[in-house]
Enzyme design. Sequence first.
Site, mmCIF file in Angstrom:
data_model
loop_
_atom_site.group_PDB
_atom_site.id
_atom_site.type_symbol
_atom_site.label_atom_id
_atom_site.label_comp_id
_atom_site.label_asym_id
_atom_site.label_seq_id
_atom_site.Cartn_x
_atom_site.Cartn_y
_atom_site.Cartn_z
ATOM 1 N N GLY A 285 0.777 -1.220 0.000
ATOM 2 C CA GLY A 285 0.000 0.000 0.000
ATOM 3 C C GLY A 285 0.809 1.271 0.000
ATOM 4 O O GLY A 285 0.266 2.355 0.254
ATOM 5 N N ASP A 286 2.104 1.179 -0.287
ATOM 6 C CA ASP A 286 2.967 2.355 -0.415
ATOM 7 C C ASP A 286 4.140 1.940 -1.296
ATOM 8 O O ASP A 286 4.006 1.028 -2.100
ATOM 9 C CB ASP A 286 3.410 2.867 0.964
ATOM 10 C CG ASP A 286 3.693 4.370 0.972
ATOM 11 O OD1 ASP A 286 4.516 4.808 0.157
ATOM 12 O OD2 ASP A 286 3.095 5.097 1.791
ATOM 13 N N ASP A 287 5.304 2.589 -1.152
ATOM 14 C CA ASP A 287 6.455 2.216 -1.978
ATOM 15 C C ASP A 287 6.817 0.747 -1.765
ATOM 16 O O ASP A 287 6.913 0.275 -0.627
ATOM 17 C CB ASP A 287 7.672 3.075 -1.631
ATOM 18 C CG ASP A 287 7.457 4.553 -1.953
ATOM 19 O OD1 ASP A 287 6.817 4.848 -2.970
ATOM 20 O OD2 ASP A 287 7.941 5.397 -1.169
#
Length: 495
Positions: A285-287
């Site tokens: 859900g991010d990098d």
Amino acid sequence: MVETLPVGRFQLQQQRLELKRWIPAFLSSHKTLFVLLWIAAFGSVFFWQWNIGGSGFSIFAKVGPGRPMPKMRPFAFNLTDFGGVGDGVADETAAFERAILAISKFGKRGGAQLNVPPGKWLTAPFNLTSHMTLFLAEDAEILGIQDEKRWALMPPLPSYGYGREHNGSRYGSLIHGQNLRDLVITGHNGTINGQGQSWWKKYRQKLLNHSRGPLVQIMWSSDIVISDITLRDSPFWTFHPYDCKNVTVRNVTILAPIFEAPNTDGIDPDSCEDMVIEDCYISVGDDAVAIKSGWDQYGIAYGRPSRNILIRNLIVRSMVSAGISIGSEMSGGVSNVTVENAVVWSSRRAVRIKTAVGRGGYVRDITYRNLTFDNARVGIVIKTDYNEHPDDDFDRKALPIIRDISFTEIHGHGVRVPVRIHGSEDIPIRNVTFRDISIGITYKKKHIFQCAFVEGRVIGTIFPAPCENLDRYDEEERLVKLSAAQNVTDIDYDI
């Protein structure tokens, strides 16, 4: 523990003599050689199936039902030896603590291995020790207790000031280690599950009083190997090596929901040196990967760069951030990074460097090679106005240096904006090279290769056509045209 019985020296010598007499005669016939090879192949498959089935003689130390676990240290223990149950209900924290305390006494004898058998092992955070292998069997799953009161509080990271999300103490990680040497976390693709759903919900509702902790965090340590496991649903960043040397992450799967799982970065090397990340699948859900080295004045003061990092053979996805990032917390510096043979799919951005006024530090000697972008909104991003700061005391004269970055063999399709390099008058971007670029686009508009305050060159023909800020060279690297427009700006965030 499992011991291997030695073969007597006399018996071994007799066997060798018999083999020396038998092999030449047996191999004198081509048909016999073919039969030998066929038998060897069949025997290999049979032996593999026999081991998988869990019966018969094996070179492996078997613990519980299921696939046997290899013995990788002179001594091996099972979590069940220390009271572990594995039913997903019992609290296994004390069993982990007793096992690791026992293993800590074997450091001078080559260390020891803790086997986690198939089952669900519910636990509060625990600390690892040096000269240890944590081995997760197939179908073994370590589950993080969701009650944050069971998660120990720790001081803020020294290179991040007073706290990442809140000032003051932060939650520690589910699996933690400090000042360690020779640590291995591996298995037959067993799982470490942070059960982050409750953390994400409380974070969005602003119900937490401390910064969330990672799933696995190793600090001030060296000779670390993470391999052949699955990490999933971290409360915060998933694997966070902090100020470590000689770290290898290999054949690891990292998962979190692509939406509504805030800050669940996959792997975040932070002030790390001599690190390899390879053969991994990451969808979070991010990098997926974010290289860091501290935040503003605190990272500058801590002064530990991330350098000598190789990232290769990855498949990554990030619908809300980027596949592979550098920054934005890069105040200690980032250098000598190679990203190669990677696929970024179904992502908001493919590869990104992000920084801002106040960061200081540098990003330099970065190589991107043989990358494929499959359905990304923006392909290559360099952003110099990522204005998140730990507090208002950052030095506005601390300007990062961004230079010596190359992009070679970058291909893809379904990309809206292939390149967006956004330098500024304060933070110009220097010596950027593009070669062998062919990115299929979804947006039929000019200025999709966007630049501002950038100096560099294009070698040969690339697609789409580059911005006018860059010098042009032919395939033999002979100058064709010098640019007089390095400071021209055609950034358009509406595309």
